[in-house]
Every structure is written in structure tokens, then in C-alpha cells.
Design an enzyme around this catalytic site. Structure first.
Site, PDB file in Angstrom:
ATOM      1  N   ASP A 276      -7.561  31.306 -15.931  1.00 16.72           N
ATOM      2  CA  ASP A 276      -8.638  30.302 -15.921  1.00 16.72           C
ATOM      3  C   ASP A 276      -9.703  30.669 -16.961  1.00 16.72           C
ATOM      4  O   ASP A 276     -10.239  29.809 -17.661  1.00 16.72           O
ATOM      5  CB  ASP A 276      -9.256  30.257 -14.522  1.00 16.72           C
ATOM      6  CG  ASP A 276      -9.958  28.952 -14.201  1.00 16.72           C
ATOM      7  OD1 ASP A 276     -10.325  28.243 -15.143  1.00 16.72           O
ATOM      8  OD2 ASP A 276     -10.136  28.649 -13.014  1.00 16.72           O
TER       9      ASP A 276
ATOM     10  N   CYS B 140     -11.615  24.270 -17.161  1.00 20.95           N
ATOM     11  CA  CYS B 140     -10.318  23.584 -17.238  1.00 20.95           C
ATOM     12  C   CYS B 140     -10.339  22.563 -18.370  1.00 20.95           C
ATOM     13  O   CYS B 140     -11.223  21.715 -18.415  1.00 20.95           O
ATOM     14  CB  CYS B 140     -10.030  22.885 -15.917  1.00 20.95           C
ATOM     15  SG  CYS B 140      -8.507  21.931 -15.961  1.00 20.95           S
TER      16      CYS B 140
HETATM   17  N1  COA Z   1       6.114  25.256 -19.185  1.00 18.00           N
HETATM   18  C1  COA Z   1       6.486  25.109 -20.471  1.00 18.00           C
HETATM   19  N2  COA Z   1       7.062  23.988 -20.952  1.00 18.00           N
HETATM   20  C2  COA Z   1       7.273  22.976 -20.082  1.00 18.00           C
HETATM   21  C3  COA Z   1       6.926  23.080 -18.733  1.00 18.00           C
HETATM   22  C4  COA Z   1       6.332  24.277 -18.293  1.00 18.00           C
HETATM   23  N3  COA Z   1       5.952  24.442 -17.028  1.00 18.00           N
HETATM   24  N4  COA Z   1       7.250  21.943 -18.106  1.00 18.00           N
HETATM   25  C5  COA Z   1       7.798  21.131 -19.044  1.00 18.00           C
HETATM   26  N5  COA Z   1       7.806  21.754 -20.220  1.00 18.00           N
HETATM   27  C6  COA Z   1       8.307  21.263 -21.508  1.00 18.00           C
HETATM   28  C7  COA Z   1       9.598  20.494 -21.375  1.00 18.00           C
HETATM   29  O1  COA Z   1      10.707  21.344 -21.423  1.00 18.00           O
HETATM   30  C8  COA Z   1       9.543  19.607 -22.593  1.00 18.00           C
HETATM   31  O2  COA Z   1       9.858  20.361 -23.742  1.00 18.00           O
HETATM   32  P1  COA Z   1      10.544  19.683 -25.035  1.00 18.00           P
HETATM   33  O3  COA Z   1       9.547  18.695 -25.566  1.00 18.00           O
HETATM   34  O4  COA Z   1      10.759  20.845 -25.945  1.00 18.00           O
HETATM   35  O5  COA Z   1      11.780  19.063 -24.517  1.00 18.00           O
HETATM   36  C9  COA Z   1       8.077  19.244 -22.688  1.00 18.00           C
HETATM   37  O6  COA Z   1       7.376  20.305 -22.027  1.00 18.00           O
HETATM   38  C10 COA Z   1       7.765  17.918 -22.019  1.00 18.00           C
HETATM   39  O7  COA Z   1       8.290  17.928 -20.705  1.00 18.00           O
HETATM   40  P2  COA Z   1       7.764  16.959 -19.567  1.00 18.00           P
HETATM   41  O8  COA Z   1       8.419  17.287 -18.268  1.00 18.00           O
HETATM   42  O9  COA Z   1       7.848  15.524 -20.040  1.00 18.00           O
HETATM   43  O10 COA Z   1       6.275  17.423 -19.443  1.00 18.00           O
HETATM   44  P3  COA Z   1       4.935  16.650 -19.752  1.00 18.00           P
HETATM   45  O11 COA Z   1       4.828  16.356 -21.204  1.00 18.00           O
HETATM   46  O12 COA Z   1       4.829  15.516 -18.791  1.00 18.00           O
HETATM   47  O13 COA Z   1       3.878  17.780 -19.403  1.00 18.00           O
HETATM   48  C11 COA Z   1       3.225  19.729 -18.147  1.00 18.00           C
HETATM   49  C12 COA Z   1       3.836  18.340 -18.087  1.00 18.00           C
HETATM   50  C13 COA Z   1       2.904  20.132 -16.722  1.00 18.00           C
HETATM   51  C14 COA Z   1       4.222  20.678 -18.740  1.00 18.00           C
HETATM   52  C15 COA Z   1       1.945  19.708 -19.016  1.00 18.00           C
HETATM   53  O14 COA Z   1       1.145  18.626 -18.624  1.00 18.00           O
HETATM   54  C16 COA Z   1       1.144  20.974 -18.882  1.00 18.00           C
HETATM   55  O15 COA Z   1       1.579  22.020 -19.315  1.00 18.00           O
HETATM   56  N6  COA Z   1      -0.066  20.892 -18.327  1.00 18.00           N
HETATM   57  C17 COA Z   1      -0.953  22.039 -18.244  1.00 18.00           C
HETATM   58  C18 COA Z   1      -1.601  22.118 -16.899  1.00 18.00           C
HETATM   59  C19 COA Z   1      -2.619  23.218 -16.886  1.00 18.00           C
HETATM   60  O16 COA Z   1      -2.393  24.328 -17.309  1.00 18.00           O
HETATM   61  N7  COA Z   1      -3.812  22.912 -16.335  1.00 18.00           N
HETATM   62  C20 COA Z   1      -4.864  23.856 -16.234  1.00 18.00           C
HETATM   63  C21 COA Z   1      -4.724  24.747 -15.066  1.00 18.00           C
HETATM   64  S1  COA Z   1      -4.809  23.930 -13.512  1.00 18.00           S
HETATM   65 ZN    ZN Z   2     -10.718  27.109 -11.910  1.00 17.18          ZN
END
Ligand code: COA
Ligand code: ZN
Length: 305
Positions: free
Chosen positions: A14, A238
Site C-alpha cells: 500500500d 490507492c
Molecule cells: N496479475 C498480473 N496480470 C494479470 C492479473 C494479475 N492478477 N490478472 C490478469 N492479468 C493479466 C491478464 O493475463 C492479461 O494479460 P495479457 O494482456 O498479457 O493477456 C491482462 O492482465 C488483462 O486481463 P484481464 O483479466 O482482462 O484483466 P483486466 O484488464 O480486467 O484487469 C486486474 C484486472 C485486476 C488485473 C487489474 O485491474 C489490476 O491489476 N488492478 C490492480 C488492483 C490494485 O492493485 N488495486 C490497488 C490495491 S487494492
Molecule cells: Zn489502504
């Protein structure tokens, strides 16, 4: 009274995820090593999320692998979905923190899923974790206030807790993601939730946006909470929650809890030095008032507790 408190330092996750200066895995490993040396027993070492979404968390697998093989501490990785869980386990994590939001808007912004779809992800993670013998903690983000939907109704959090329990999620963390709670609202929500969930399995995560982080932690202590997240130096925020600033500083929380007669197992003097190191690494440390007071006590040859 239960006097032992478990503090999880979430600084390496965080605390760093929204910093303008991106730290290398080696720098993050060095920070974690110093936290461990100061007596911190539980650390959120990184996040298995898309490096496109959160560039600062790239290389979390390297950080986890390095620490997990060398130190017997509780090390957790934040995971938003099954893919993140698998990556965390591959890296050697024995515990994961699954994050789900108490509001649809925040869940969409954060992990691009509806709350229902996040629950389905968690269900799969819990099944895998039983086979893998991995501990799963579930964080309910925006438990008090959502930056998009406003105040989170207590009933919404309570219903989510019931749904999580039905899935078998036994350890929960309630997070004030943007730091909008106050001691009265903390007491109000927790008094309801501790009727449903054993307080021993409930943690709190406070941000200090409105300077109420410590007051909120004290209110939670009164309700029986003994598990807290905090970030070294008061780092934190965040990228998907407008208005979120630093977490409550670990050194301030340790100072307060120890002076209240509770036991954290953390060496405050050593921890304050880690706060200085975190400031040097990031170029920005907003919290941590304990160090100034500690130095005054030292100069006056007075004890800390
Ligand atoms: N870690 C790394 N890569 C991930 C992943 C993860 N947990 N989940 C999905 N991906 C990758 C997929 O493999 C895909 O890769 P590609 O483009 O090479 O094929 C790409 O990300 C898109 O996948 P998708 O399932 O469509 O994900 P998305 O684009 O809808 O994104 C998250 C979803 C969750 C991965 C993204 O929103 C994220 O990382 N959010 C961060 C949340 C965060 O850290 N918040 C702060 C703390 S609470
Ligand atoms: Zn927090």
C-alpha cells in the site's frame, strides 16, 4: 484483556503502490528486511496485479520469493483474482490477501469486476488454497466510505461479511481505504461486525487522510480488535481511489498501542530508523510523528514506555 496485537506492515505494498518514485525489487527487499529486523512479524510484501495497472508493484514475485525463502515471517501478497493467487503461490507466498470492495463502483475501478464476480474469484481461490495450504485473508475495501458512492451502509458491509463467511473466508480485514472514517463510525460498524465475526479473526486498516487514523485504531481496540495494518512512515494511498492518502504510520501505531499497555513485539527505536530509510527511498514520507518524540525522550534520557 488480550494484550498482544499483530501489526501487518503494508508499507511495501500500500505504501509504495502510488508513489511517484518506483522502487526496484531490491530496494523493496531491503525495506522489508529492515522491518523484520525491527521485529515486524507480518508484512504485505507486494501485489500480484497487472503491472500496467500498478507499475510500482511489478516484480512482487521476486520480492516474495526472496523473503519467503529466508525469513520465517508472515508474508502476504495482495491478489485481485485467481490469476494473482496463482502467481503469488508460484512465488512462494504462504498467505494472500484477497481484496473485494463494499461498493460496486469501487470494485469496478479497482479490479474491473462486479462484487458478485469477485466473490466467484474468491470461491475458486479458497478451494485452491485449501489444497495448497495457503492462508487466505479477505480485505473489504471502502468499508466505511467509497469515493464514488459516498458513505457505505453498515448493512452492506454486514451482508458482505455474511456472504464471505458462507464461502469459508474466515479472516477478514475492514479497510477505510480513503481515510474517511471517524472513531464513532468505526465503533458503530465494528460493534455490528463483531456480532457476526470473532474479533480475533478481524483486522482493521486505517488511512490517516483526516488525521483520525490513530483515533480510529484506538476505537477499534476498545471493540476488541487486535490486528491492524499500518505502513512504515505513513506511506500509502490507492491509485484507484481518489483522495486516498497515507496509511496510519506503523511507528505511531506501535507507540500508541505500547503506551496503552498492549504488546506489538516491535522495537520502536529500530522501527523509527526504518521510517527514515523509507523516507530516503521514496523521497516522501508523510507520517511518523513517533520519531520526533522518541528523540526528545532520548535527549532527556527518559524511557519510551
Ligand atoms: N496479475 C498480473 N496480470 C494479470 C492479473 C494479475 N492478477 N490478472 C490478469 N492479468 C493479466 C491478464 O493475463 C492479461 O494479460 P495479457 O494482456 O498479457 O493477456 C491482462 O492482465 C488483462 O486481463 P484481464 O483479466 O482482462 O484483466 P483486466 O484488464 O480486467 O484487469 C486486474 C484486472 C485486476 C488485473 C487489474 O485491474 C489490476 O491489476 N488492478 C490492480 C488492483 C490494485 O492493485 N488495486 C490497488 C490495491 S487494492
Ligand atoms: Zn489502504
Amino acid at each position: 484483556m488480550q494484550t498482544d496485537v499483530l501489526i501487518t506492515d503494508v508499507g511495501p505494498r500500500d505504501g509504495l503502490q502510488n508513489q511517484s518514485r518506483i522502487l526496484s525489487p531490491a530496494q523493496r527487499i531491503a525495506l522489508i528486511e529492515q522491518l523484520i529486523a525491527a521485529g515486524v512479524r507480518s508484512i504485505e510484501a507486494g501485489a500480484m496485479v497487472s503491472p500496467k495497472a500498478v507499475p510500482a508493484m511489478a516484480g512482487s514475485d521476486e520480492v516474495i520469493a526472496s523473503i519467503a525463502t529466508r525469513y520465517p515471517v508472515q508474508l502476504q501478497a495482495l491478489v485481485p483474482n485467481v490469476k494473482g493467487y496463482q502467481l503469488a503461490v508460484q512465488a512462494g507466498a504462504k498467505a494472500v490477501l484477497f481484496v473485494i470492495c463494499a461498493s460496486q463502483s469501487m470494485n469496478q475501478k479497482n479490479v474491473r469486476l462486479s462484487v458478485e464476480d469477485s466473490l466467484l474469484q474468491l470461491q475458486q481461490i479458497l478451494q485452491l488454497a485449501t489444497q495448497d495450504q495457503v492462508e487466505v485473508l479477505t480485505c473489504i475495501a471502502v468499508a466505511w466510505h467509497c469515493p464514488f458512492e459516498g458513505k457505505t451502509p453498515v448493512a452492506t458491509v454486514s451482508q458482505l461479511v455474511t456472504q464471505l463467511q458462507r464461502l469459508g473466508a474466515s479472516q477478514l480485514v475492514l479497510a477505510d481505504t480513503i481515510g474517511a472514517a471517524n472513531p464513532a463510525s468505526v465503533r458503530h460498524l465494528l460493534q455490528v461486525i463483531v456480532q457476526q465475526q470473532d474479533a480475533a479473526l478481524l483486522g482493521c486498516h486505517f488511512h490517516d487522510t483526516r488525521a483520525m487514523g490513530l483515533a480510529n485504531a484506538a476505537a477499534a481496540v476498545d471493540v476488541g480488535i487486535r490486528r491492524f495494518d499500518a505502513a512504515i512512515g505513513g506511506l500509502g494511498g490507492c491509485p484507484f481511489a481518489p483522495g486516498a492518502t497515507g496509511n496510519v504510520a506503523t511507528e505511531d501505531l506501535v507507540m500508541m498501542l505500547e503506551q496503552m499497555g498492549l504488546r506489538t513485539g516491535i522495537d520502536l527505536a529500530a522501527l523509527c530508523q526504518v521510517g527514515t530509510f523509507a523516507g530516503e527511498l521514496t523521497g516522501q514520507c508523510t507520517g511518523g510523528r513517533a520519531d520526533r518524540w522518541r528523540q526528545l525522550q532520548l535527549a532527556a534520557q527518559q524511557p519510551l514506555y
